[in-house]
Design an enzyme around this catalytic site. Sequence first.
Site, PDB file in Angstrom:
ATOM      1  N   THR A   1       0.823  -1.214   0.000  1.00 43.53           N
ATOM      2  CA  THR A   1       0.000   0.000   0.000  1.00 43.53           C
ATOM      3  C   THR A   1       0.852   1.256   0.000  1.00 43.53           C
ATOM      4  O   THR A   1       0.456   2.281  -0.543  1.00 43.53           O
ATOM      5  CB  THR A   1      -0.929  -0.020   1.239  1.00 43.53           C
ATOM      6  OG1 THR A   1      -1.824  -1.113   1.077  1.00 43.53           O
ATOM      7  CG2 THR A   1      -1.719   1.251   1.398  1.00 43.53           C
TER       8      THR A   1
ATOM      9  N   THR B   1       1.576  -4.260   4.372  1.00 45.22           N
ATOM     10  CA  THR B   1       1.406  -4.583   5.792  1.00 45.22           C
ATOM     11  C   THR B   1       0.888  -6.012   6.025  1.00 45.22           C
ATOM     12  O   THR B   1       1.061  -6.559   7.104  1.00 45.22           O
ATOM     13  CB  THR B   1       0.389  -3.623   6.461  1.00 45.22           C
ATOM     14  OG1 THR B   1      -0.857  -3.718   5.766  1.00 45.22           O
ATOM     15  CG2 THR B   1       0.874  -2.189   6.445  1.00 45.22           C
ATOM     16  N   ASP B   2       0.249  -6.599   4.995  1.00 44.73           N
ATOM     17  CA  ASP B   2      -0.457  -7.860   5.226  1.00 44.73           C
ATOM     18  C   ASP B   2       0.447  -9.011   5.658  1.00 44.73           C
ATOM     19  O   ASP B   2       0.072  -9.815   6.511  1.00 44.73           O
ATOM     20  CB  ASP B   2      -1.244  -8.273   3.971  1.00 44.73           C
ATOM     21  CG  ASP B   2      -2.474  -7.403   3.758  1.00 44.73           C
ATOM     22  OD1 ASP B   2      -2.870  -6.691   4.700  1.00 44.73           O
ATOM     23  OD2 ASP B   2      -3.027  -7.434   2.644  1.00 44.73           O
TER      24      ASP B   2
HETATM   25  N1  ASP Z   1      -2.694  -5.514   0.779  1.00 41.86           N
HETATM   26  C1  ASP Z   1      -1.665  -4.538   1.105  1.00 41.86           C
HETATM   27  C2  ASP Z   1      -0.327  -5.276   1.122  1.00 41.86           C
HETATM   28  O1  ASP Z   1      -0.091  -5.986   2.045  1.00 41.86           O
HETATM   29  C3  ASP Z   1      -1.967  -3.919   2.406  1.00 41.86           C
HETATM   30  C4  ASP Z   1      -0.992  -2.897   2.897  1.00 41.86           C
HETATM   31  O2  ASP Z   1       0.127  -2.774   2.450  1.00 41.86           O
HETATM   32  O3  ASP Z   1      -1.358  -2.187   3.863  1.00 41.86           O
HETATM   33  O4  ASP Z   1       0.432  -5.155   0.199  1.00 41.86           O
END
Ligand code: ASP
Length: 318
Positions: A14, A94-95
């Site tokens: 993200t 973050t995932d």
């Molecule tokens: N789906 C995204 C990822 O993990 C979520 C994020 O980065 O917050 O790439």
Amino acid sequence: MHRQQIVILGTGGTIAGRAESASDNVGYTAAQVGVDQLVAAIPALAEAGPVLTEQVAQIDSKDMGFAVWARLAARVNHFLAQPDVKGIVITHGTDTIEETAYFLHAVCRPAKPVVLTCAMRPSTALVPDGPQNLLDAMAVARHPDAAGVVLVCAGTVHGAVDVQKVHTYKLDAFSSGDAGPLGHVEEGALRMSRNWPSVPVDPVGVAIKTVSELAEPDRWPRVEVVMSHAGASGAVVQALQAQGVQGLVVAGTGNGSLHQDLEAALLQAQAAGVRVVRATRCPNGRVLPAPKDKIPDSQGLSPVKARIALMLRLMAPA
Ligand code: ASP
């Protein structure tokens, strides 16, 4: 004075996401902006000292896989071996960032800092959190005492072993549970609450392979996570066993307790040679072993990290 450089490795997420509208913080597409563009948008980053960027991958981290992990670990080791590199910052979604952090901790075992960072809002947001997180990560990587794999998000520094994503939306989405964070970054200054992680000699309990010795990513052992819950049965375990699964991590209830039907299937799989490890689905606390336990516990690792440890153990020489 010659200043050592920081290498920033981009993997997507993200933090590199784009949305149609600046007010959209959820309907964006991750992994659209190159790491060089992210860095160029923050002049203060380069002002603090030399920076080198490299795009290792460009993915939504929900789709993280073994090939990217192997490539990332190899690039981390390559750059850390260079005397003029002070440390590494990795931009990541973050995932699965906690899994990547643990994987690098277990396999690279760096003495220099490897600082993962991320964002909960896309780069196009009215108020994006990525630039501040990247600045904070750089402050950590440049700190003279910094060491080991850490994660920086929302002004908080977490260790690779303890950190978990605990919120779906808030900018401060991570927690180190009972262990607490390692420290905080405030206006570019680091305030530590705990010691830096020490270089793990043998983090998964066996002489694990180094990056260069890992099997080809498509030959890594199959280890799956299953969960105990009301009405659980042995069906998933039996289906996985029929497919030749080599390891199973069970996310048990509470202190690693298991529904009797699921437990029976796991014990049967264990007796047939499948390696089984018991973690907990509780976000805090660890499975405390008891003498009567028939399935070993995860030594404090969350289910997803216990899975990585088990994969590495299964890849280690006999
Ligand atoms: N789906 C995204 C990822 O993990 C979520 C994020 O980065 O917050 O790439």
